[in-house]
Each structure stands twice: as structure tokens, then as C-alpha cells.
Design an enzyme around this catalytic site. Structure first.
Site, PDB file in Angstrom:
ATOM      1  N   LYS A 110       0.787  -0.917  -0.115  1.00 44.41           N
ATOM      2  CA  LYS A 110       0.153  -0.192  -0.060  1.00 44.41           C
ATOM      3  C   LYS A 110       0.990   0.994   0.377  1.00 44.41           C
ATOM      4  O   LYS A 110       0.439   1.795  -0.797  1.00 44.41           O
ATOM      5  CB  LYS A 110      -1.146  -0.189   0.635  1.00 44.41           C
TER       6      LYS A 110
HETATM    7  C1  LIG Z   1      -4.405  -4.819   0.844  1.00 41.83           C
HETATM    8  C2  LIG Z   1      -3.466  -5.241   0.774  1.00 41.83           C
HETATM    9  C3  LIG Z   1      -3.573  -6.880   0.277  1.00 41.83           C
HETATM   10  C4  LIG Z   1      -5.261  -6.729  -1.308  1.00 41.83           C
HETATM   11  O1  LIG Z   1      -5.228  -5.969  -1.942  1.00 41.83           O
HETATM   12  P1  LIG Z   1      -6.648  -5.456  -2.694  1.00 41.83           P
HETATM   13  O2  LIG Z   1      -5.950  -4.088  -3.896  1.00 41.83           O
HETATM   14  O3  LIG Z   1      -6.995  -4.717  -1.695  1.00 41.83           O
HETATM   15  O4  LIG Z   1      -7.179  -6.425  -3.208  1.00 41.83           O
HETATM   16  C5  LIG Z   1      -3.057  -7.498  -0.548  1.00 41.83           C
HETATM   17  N1  LIG Z   1      -1.793  -8.416  -0.047  1.00 41.83           N
HETATM   18  C6  LIG Z   1      -1.472  -7.383   0.932  1.00 41.83           C
HETATM   19  C7  LIG Z   1      -0.163  -7.174   1.867  1.00 41.83           C
HETATM   20  C8  LIG Z   1      -2.547  -5.876   1.492  1.00 41.83           C
HETATM   21  O5  LIG Z   1      -1.961  -5.324   2.390  1.00 41.83           O
END
Ligand SMILES: *Cc1c(COP(=O)(O)O)cnc(C)c1O
Length: 469
Positions: free
Chosen positions: A113
Site C-alpha cells: 500500500k
Molecule cells: C491490501 C492488501 C492486499 C489486497 O489488495 P487489494 O488491492 O485490496 O486487492 C493483499 N496483501 C496485502 C499485504 C495487503 O496489504
């Protein structure tokens, strides 16, 4: 570039008009009116660019209301080796012939993120200064999103963050990561309840339109178009590292929850990046896997949402999914509104059949699911065969990638570092994961947070006393 709503709103805003917004006024999600097409010559030229240069090229196709020099400055400040650990920013690691891991998790909070949120912090600061505005960001988190938002917004002019989390329910590492921030524009509020209570408070505060306007309340949730756009860049960066020429195709396997990450892959593919398949990997919360296998989208209730060892994928509905369905239906806003505004709202879902369902394969999507036992086995097998320790979310991606591999190279997106999820690593390998040096002993740093009852009024009162204005 103008933007439209998946539900047909007549307005055609530009990038900076939607930057600070969430949903479109009609409840839809924003998408560009068209996807810019990348020809072979351009793709060949981009192959040799640095990550920041590549990000600038891609972003400038979608952003025409920030002067070029300013946009270049924002991107150059964001994607640096200091912040992301390597000059490649998202380096590829070879696990096996034709099987790669792309590291998206070397940013400040060790999860992917950061890739988008760090850009968002700089874009917000820039745009708020230009408009002479302040923004008070209110959010709820059970882990990854909140810390990524705080590390992106810390010390930013014009921005104050109020982040609600369930008191005592995050892992010690996650608590330490968020609560150790000493920046005065970051406010951690530990609510004496569960995550749903935190979300309900955010909803209640946002529903008070008078309060929301008075205190300039905003959010940074995963449906924000700028976040998705930032993620498009690393699909190009991964492709260039895995191939020698643009004649080759690759597939990506993506650990998925809210469908933000893999939706960025869909956008890259629509722009002409030679992606063979987009592999959607879910955990036991398999609403997306069910859709891609059957054409039926069934939102789960909270009692049907499992708490798993890949917690950032524990979702009951996929908030970005409407964007893909809009494209799947030939960008028919009326039908998209009927499905999401009516069927999902009334019946909790819909089922596509016939031609609609048959079109899914043409967009390259396939899917699979993984379980706790799969994650543990995959973490162990990957360590034994290649010496690499992967986190449980990345293990979901690897597990499903292995099920669906074909001759073309497969890039599995590494969405978090194992250091964040020590318990599962200990279960799989019998030892603690390594920690980046900067985070050793973070549990001992003094913590800054405020404990509060489950009360929207208490939170409003706190915001009114601490908001930037
Ligand atoms: C947010 C997240 C996901 C999922 O990603 P999306 O964009 O919501 O599909 C997968 N792995 C980790 C470690 C995350 O923080």
C-alpha cells in the site's frame, strides 16, 4: 483527460477534481473516459527508464491539470531509493525458471500500500497548498491501510490524520508501527471496540454533512483513483524486468482483497501492456474467486467473513470490483448501476450468464483460492527450494500461481514482508522472520495514542479540538 462515473453521472471532472474525493456523486467509481494506448515504439522507449521516469510518463497520460514540471517533482520526491530501499523500487527476484517475485513491500510500512499511498501524500500536499485548503483525513484500520496512510501523510502541510483502530486488537508490531509516530499531525485513536465499531464511527461522522464540511473531513480509501493509477506503474516495471523484448508476454498473480491491486493490472493490460493472464488469488474469503469461476458475485455477511492468517485479504465485498464489471459490460453505465446500485444493494449480489460471462476470459482473468494450510505449506516449500521467506499474502499468490501456470513467465506480486506476520512464519519455518534494521526494537519506542469509547460524539469532539484549519 476527463473522468466518468461507472454509474453514468453527467459530470466529466479532471484528475485534481477527483483526487480528494471518494465515490462519484451517483455512488459510482471514477474511471478515465478512455485508456491511453501504448504503441510498440513507446513501450520500447519506456523499457530503459528509471521507476520515477516511468511513473511520470504513465501518470502524465492521465493527469493534465498539474504542470509538467510540478508532476515530475512530485514523482521524483516519491519514488526514491531512500524510501523504497533499492534503486529499482520494485525489484524482481527469480524463484525458478519463468517464476518471479516482484517486491512491492520495501516501503516504510513493509506492505504494497506504500506504493500508492506515498504518492497520494505528495499529491494531496501539493493540491491542498494550491487550493489554500486543509484536509482532515478520518479513517478506520485493522492494520495495513492505516499505517500506510500515516507514514504517507506524516509531516505533510495542510493534512491532519485521525486514524481509528480497535484497542488492543492489532498485532504488537502493527501497533508499534502506528503508535510510535511522533508527528503532531497524526492522531491515533484506539477505540474500545472491534474494527466494525471503528468503521461505524467513521460512517456516522461522515454522514453528518454539516460537521464534514465544517472540518473538511476526507478519506484515503482504496477506491481513490489516484491510488489505483499509481499501482499501474509497477506492472510495466515488472514486465520490463522479466522480458528481453516487447514481443514477449507475461502473467501476473495478485493476492487480492478489495480488487485494487489487480484492477491496476487490468488498466495496464487495457493500455496495451502484453499481459497474458491476470491471476486473482484469494484466501478463504473467496468472493472474487467465485465470481471468476462462475460469473456470480455474492457479497458475504460479516458472519461469513473469515479471520485468516492473510488478514489484509479478509474482505466481504471487493470495493474496486465495479470498475472491472463496467469495462466487462462494454462500459454500459445503466447496467452497471442496475447491478451494483440495485442488485447488490437489494439482493446482495448478481450472477452474470451467457455472453456476459463468456467475455471474462477475453480480459485475461483467471482465479484460484488458498487456505491457511496452503499458506503454511507454500511458505515452507518456497524456503526449501529457493531460500526465500515469503509472507502469508504472497504465499496465497504463489499457491494459486502454481495451480495456473502456463509457458509464459509468471510474476507473483509480493504484497508484504514476512516481518509483519511473524506467527505464521514461526508456524511454517519454526523461526522468527528477519526484520529490516530500521524496525528492530520498534515495540520499545514510546507510543502516542488516545483511548476512546465507542462513540461518534467523542470522536467528533476530539477532531474539533485537534483539527488543522
Ligand atoms: C491490501 C492488501 C492486499 C489486497 O489488495 P487489494 O488491492 O485490496 O486487492 C493483499 N496483501 C496485502 C499485504 C495487503 O496489504
Amino acid at each position: 483527460m476527463r473522468y466518468l462515473s461507472t454509474r453514468g453521472d453527467a459530470a466529466r471532472p479532471r484528475f485534481c477534481d477527483i483526487l480528494l474525493e471518494g465515490l462519484a456523486p451517483d455512488g459510482g467509481l471514477y474511471l478515465p473516459e478512455t485508456y491511453p494506448q501504448i504503441d510498440d515504439t513507446t513501450l520500447a522507449r519506456w523499457r530503459d527508464l528509471s521507476y520515477a521516469e516511468l511513473a511520470f510518463e504513465i501518470l502524465s497520460l492521465y493527469i493534465d491539470d498539474i504542470p509538467t514540471a510540478d508532476l515530475r517533482g512530485i514523482v521524483d520526491r516519491t519514488y526514491t531509493a531512500e524510501v523504497f530501499g533499492t534503486p529499482e523500487i520494485t525489484p524482481l527476484k527469480k524463484l525458478d525458471d519463468g517464476l518471479y517475485l516482484q517486491a512491492l513491500s520495501n516501503g516504510p510500512t513493509l506492505a504494497f500500500k506504500d506504493m500508492a499511498m506515498q504518492l497520494l501524500g505528495n499529491l494531496f500536499e501539493y493540491e491542498l497548498a494550491r487550493r489554500g485548503r486543509q484536509l482532515n483525513i478520518l479513517g478506520a484500520t485493522s492494520g495495513d491501510t492505516g499505517s500506510a496512510a500515516e507514514y504517507a501523510m506524516r509531516g505533510k502541510r495542510g493534512i491532519t490524520v485521525f486514524m481509528l483502530s480497535p484497542h488492543g486488537r492489532m498485532s504488537p508490531f502493527q501497533q508499534a508501527q502506528m503508535f510510535s509516530l511522533q508527528d503532531t499531525n497524526i492522531h491515533n485513536i484506539a477505540v474500545e471496540g472491534v474494527f466494525d465499531d471503528c468503521q461505524d464511527i467513521v460512517k456516522a461522522v461522515s454522514a453528518d454533512l454539516e460537521f464534514k464540511r465544517r472540518w473538511q473531513i476526507g478519506t484515503v480509501n482504496s477506491i481513490n483513483w489516484a491510488r489505483l493509477l499509481a499501482q499501474v506503474v509497477y506492472y510495466f516495471a515488472g514486465y520490463f524486468q522479466a522480458t528481453a523484448s516487447n514481443a514477449e508476454r507475461v502473467s501476473f498473480a495478485v493476492p487480492s482483497g478489495n480488487f485494487g491491486n489487480v484492477c491496476a493490472g487490468h488498466v495496464a493490460r487495457m493500455m496495451g501492456l502484453p499481459i497474458a493472464r491476470l491471476v486473482v488469488a484469494t484466501n478463504e474469503n473467496d468472493v472474487l474467486d467465485e465470481f471468476f469461476r462462475t460469473g456470480a458475485y455474492r457479497v458475504r455477511g460479516s458472519e461469513q467473513t473469515h479471520e485468516t492468517s492473510s488478514p489484509s485479504m479478509d474482505i466481504s465485498k471487493a470495493s474496486n470490483f465495479e470498475r472491472f464489471v463496467f469495462d466487462l459490460l462494454g462500459r454500459d453505465a445503466q447496467r452497471t448501476r442496475a447491478l451494483f446500485g440495485e442488485s447488490v444493494a437489494r439482493e446482495g449480489g448478481f450472477a452474470l450468464t451467457g455472453e456476459d460471462r463468456d467475455r471474462i476470459a477475453g480480459f485475461g482473468f483467471v482465479s484460484g483460492r488458498s487456505t491457511h494450510a496452503d499458506r503454511v505449506a507454500t511458505i515452507r516449500a518456497t524456503f526449501e527450494s529457493s531460500g526465500v521467506v515469503v509472507d502469508p499474502h504472497t504465499a496465497d499468490g504463489l499457491k494459486v500461481a502454481a495451480l495456473l501456470r502456463r509457458p509464459e513467465p509468471m510474476i507473483v506480486l509480493e504484497t508484504a514482508l514476512p516481518a509483519k506476520f511473524a506467527a505464521t512464519i514461526v508456524e511454517a519455518l519454526g523461526r522468527e522472520p528477519d526484520r529490516p534494521v530500521a524496525l528492530v526494537g520498534i515495540e520499545q519506542v514510546p507510543k502516542r495514542f488516545k483511548v476512546m469509547p465507542v462513540s461518534a460524539d467523542a470522536v467528533k469532539d476530539y477532531i474539533a479540538h485537534n483539527a488543522g484549519q
